[in-house]
Design an enzyme around this catalytic site. Structure first.
Site, short mmCIF file in Angstrom:
data_model
loop_
_atom_site.label_atom_id
_atom_site.label_comp_id
_atom_site.label_asym_id
_atom_site.label_seq_id
_atom_site.Cartn_x
_atom_site.Cartn_y
_atom_site.Cartn_z
N ASP A 287 34.71 1.48 73.96
CA ASP A 287 34.14 2.55 73.15
C ASP A 287 33.55 1.89 71.89
OD1 ASP A 287 33.25 4.95 72.20
OD2 ASP A 287 35.12 6.02 72.53
C1 NOJ Z 1 32.15 7.11 70.67
C2 NOJ Z 1 32.67 8.11 71.65
O1 NOJ Z 1 34.08 8.10 71.66
C3 NOJ Z 1 32.19 7.88 73.05
O2 NOJ Z 1 32.62 8.91 73.89
C4 NOJ Z 1 30.69 7.76 73.06
O3 NOJ Z 1 30.24 7.58 74.37
C5 NOJ Z 1 30.29 6.59 72.19
N1 NOJ Z 1 30.74 6.83 70.83
C6 NOJ Z 1 28.80 6.35 72.19
O4 NOJ Z 1 28.16 7.34 71.51
#
Ligand code: NOJ
Length: 746
Positions: A287
């Site tokens: 993430d």
């Molecule tokens: C953080 C989020 O937790 C995740 O779900 C997302 O895909 C990414 N950012 C990218 O935006």
């Protein structure tokens, strides 16, 4: 010098690289193709493939601004980018990748969660439809539009089980139930990936957040998670396994630590379970910044250790922490990360690039004509309206106030959402300026239904988060002139989502007071609740005759709501998550354990597991949702009272439409294992069927149970069934069921 260059390894490499796509294309298997590319890559180029940066917008975490991304692409230091959108933009960056030595195409990823240009209901709302084809269709449309805009990969579906409505990301998943969540996970993966990677309307899906992110302590986003492995395997992992089985190309790990080990550095999750037991062949992206965030967790000292922990644990791609690009080469040279680990990660990434057809043509997703055509595809609008209607939950309808007559003389629309545009879209949707006109407001939706002579009054009453009551008198005046009032209240689109946890999940501002003021007029009032999560709204629930939960429904919100309000669509949705009476009941879910001192009912306070100030039951239970018609359930009939693991048990129940409308019902089947070697939930969903019944008609719904449906994880983490007595329940919600008993024998 010339002859020197001619016979230098570099020249030979160039000779090899130049026609290499053609040569590779002749290779037989995908693995052979991948190996052929890998063999030509330097260590730095391999690490480049494991590196992902954000483009220019939609940042949900810190962006490291150092370095020139464009130069880095040309040097092969980047395998993927997120939040680069549109065929123009992706083409420009892909052209840079084609200037790199290895000419390995970039992957472009984005959070296309519930639509790209045509916005569908938020995933939690769609889950309320319990309609798997509809959910798959929503993902299909999203992928078609996204892929046409040059995007290869969506960071969806989120398949985290969520039992805590304070958690802002509850909107993004399928709710609290593992069985329903697993089916929806598979449907979404299928929808995104369509007929398979390689088609230009298919996007790679990404099951996230691996794992157990939905169990963040206190519902606070990014928080720790602590749970038994049994709970993990039984409740939180099955939707991920279902996504993997459905062919999800990628997984994303999560921000949380799980039992003390951050997910990005968690080898048990990523290597033992995902890539080991489940045989997952795709790749895992971290993430946003989560690899580097292991420093804050206190799990590693610095980015060097973070890169080591994450790579060894099976995180294949680093989203925006730059730990890999800065440290992996050194780690390999120092023997802390084996080259086999790097090769495995890179092969997984390259394999997907091959499957997407990007080695054949890196620009195959950059077709402007297709982009224009798909962004304005009328079929997508029709689909969005269909799915939105199916997601609307009727919570209360006293004296059959709904549906409203289209000939109503005077109707007042009151509340901050009546003419709202982008608040219909909800979190994880993009505001395309060109698309604002396409968002159908409640105002427009209602006006389009009414006869020419109807008088439609309007007053905003207050803003969503307002503290001012200045607009109340105008709203009361409008209500006084009306035969019926439709009020719309709820959360602004940025109140539920990532980093949008709330400790108090009530209506913001003075909206509840506005409802009270309007109800005080004595006029019949319908309240529409627009939100990304279950809200607590007891006064409204107890005092307003008709309540409709409309979530955030997307582009077609106004039309879909109007379809329901005026009876063109008879609501059929059922809650995929329990609605608490107050925040103090959270986490609240239907499949709890009985405890040694279970309360007999909501008023049982006699040294039993209960609250002295609150019933145990939720305000609205899992699986609940009304229709304009009513259904009655006959007794359950079992094919036999006792069955063996080799046999099937047929469970039948007759359902009658006893009301005045044709309607749709979701017939739910639950079981309870009465005595287990570990305690079992009081109910577990094991099947459901959606049926259409004409008024007065009846049908017999049939379910098949096998011993496999009775499995659970015992205390040795074996997935077993145990002979013994069971209950089976069939009904229209988890709290309203018929029951029967059966025995499983050896
Ligand atoms: C953080 C989020 O937790 C995740 O779900 C997302 O895909 C990414 N950012 C990218 O935006």
């Amino acid at each position: 010098m010339k002859s020197c260059l001619l016979f230098s390894p570099l020249f030979l490499l160039i000779l090899l690289v130049t026609p290499f796509y053609n040569a590779i294309a002749q290779k037989k298997s995908l693995d052979q193709k991948v190996d052929s590319v890998l063999r030509l890559m330097t260590l730095d180029e391999k690490i480049g493939q494991m590196n992902q940066y954000n483009g220019d917008w939609a940042a949900t975490g810190p962006i490291t601004k150092d370095g020139d991304k464009q130069e880095q692409i040309k040097k092969g230091m980047l395998g993927s980018m997120l939040n680069v959108t549109g065929t123009d933009h992706t083409r420009t960056l892909q052209q840079l990748a084609m200037q790199s030595r290895m000419k390995i195409p970039l992957l472009f990823g984005q959070d296309i969660v519930h639509g790209y240009r045509t916005i569908f209901p938020i995933p939690l709302a769609e889950a309320a439809s319990w309609d798997l084809p509809a959910i798959e269709l929503s993902a299909r449309v999203a992928a078609t539009e996204g892929a046409a805009a040059g995007i290869h990969w969506t960071f969806a579906p989120m398949v985290d089980i969520a039992r805590d409505p304070r958690w802002g990301r509850v909107m993004e998943g399928a709710g609290e139930d593992t069985y329903l969540g697993s089916l929806i996970a598979a449907a979404r993966v299928k929808g995104f990936q369509g007929k398979g990677l390689g088609n230009t309307d298919a996007m790679m899906a990404c099951a996230k957040h691996f794992a157990a992110y939905g169990a963040a302590v206190a519902g606070r986003d990014y928080n720790s998670v602590d749970m038994s492995n049994r709970q993990l395997l039984e409740t939180y992992l099955p939707p991920f396994e279902a996504a993997a089985k459905a062919g999800a190309a990628t997984f994303m790990n999560s921000f949380n630590d799980l039992n003390g080990v951050p997910a990005s550095g968690n080898a048990y999750l990523q290597r033992t379970i995902l890539k080991g037991q489940w045989g997952f062949k795709g790749f895992v992206v971290s993430d946003w910044g989560s690899i580097g965030e292991m420093i804050n967790h206190g799990f590693v000292k610095d980015n060097y250790e973070a890169a080591m922990a994450a790579a060894n644990a099976g995180s294949d791609m680093d989203m925006e922490s730059r730990s890999y690009i800065q440290n992996l080469a050194k780690l390999v040279k120092e023997g802390k990360v084996k080259i086999a680990v790097i090769d495995d990660a890179v092969k997984r990434i390259l394999r997907k690039k091959f499957e997407m057809g990007l080695f054949d043509d890196p620009f195959r997703f950059c077709n402007e004509a297709r982009e224009n055509e798909q962004s304005n595809n009328p079929a997508h609008i029709t689909a969005a309206r269909e799915v939105a209607k199916k997601s609307i939950v009727l919570l209360k309808n006293e004296k059959q106030l709904l549906p409203l007559s289209k000939d109503v003389k005077n109707i007042a629309l009151i509340g901050p959402f009546v003419k709202a545009k982008s608040d219909n879209l909800g979190f994880w949707s993009y505001d395309w300026p060109d698309d604002t006109a396409r968002i159908v407001t409640l105002w427009e939706g209602v006006k389009s239904k009414l006869a020419a002579g109807s008088n439609v009054l309007y007053a905003k009453g207050c803003e969503i988060k307002d503290t001012s009551r200045a607009g109340f008198s105008e709203a009361v005046a409008a209500a006084m002139q009306a035969d019926v009032v439709v009020m719309t209240v709820g959360e602004a689109r940025d109140m539920t989502g990532e980093a949008k946890s709330r400790s108090v999940i009530r209506l913001p501002g003075v909206q509840e007071e506005l409802v009270k003021a309007i109800v005080a007029t004595g006029k019949p009032v319908v309240v529409l609740m627009s939100a990304g999560r279950p809200l607590v709204f007891n006064w409204i629930a107890d005092n307003v005759p008709a309540i409709v939960y409309t979530w955030w429904l997307g582009t077609q919100a106004g039309n879909a709501i109007a379809d329901v309000l005026f009876g063109d669509y008879n609501p059929s949705a059922k809650l995929p998550i329990s609605f608490p009476r107050t925040e103090g009941q959270i986490p609240i879910y239907y499949n709890y354990y009985n405890t040694g001192r279970p309360a007999k009912n909501d008023s049982d306070l006699n040294y039993v597991s209960s609250y002295i100030d609150l019933p145990n039951s939720p305000k609205y239970p899992f699986g609940f949702g009304l229709s304009y018609t009513s259904f009655s359930y006959g007794d359950i009939e079992l094919s036999k009272p006792v069955f063996k693991p080799t046999e099937k048990l047929v469970v039948k129940c007759t359902v009658i439409n006893t009301g005045n409308y044709d309607g749709e019902e979701t017939v739910q089947l639950y079981i309870r294992d009465l005595v287990g070697s570990v305690v079992r939930p009081v109910k577990e969903l094991k099947g459901f069927k959606k049926i259409q019944l004409k008024k007065g008609a009846s049908t017999t719904v049939e379910f098949i149970l096998t011993a496999n449906d009775l499995r659970f994880y015992n205390d040795k983490l074996q997935y077993i069934f145990e002979p013994g007595d069971f209950k089976v329940f069939v009904g229209g919600s988890s709290a309203s069921v018929k029951e029967a008993g059966f025995t499983l024998v050896k």
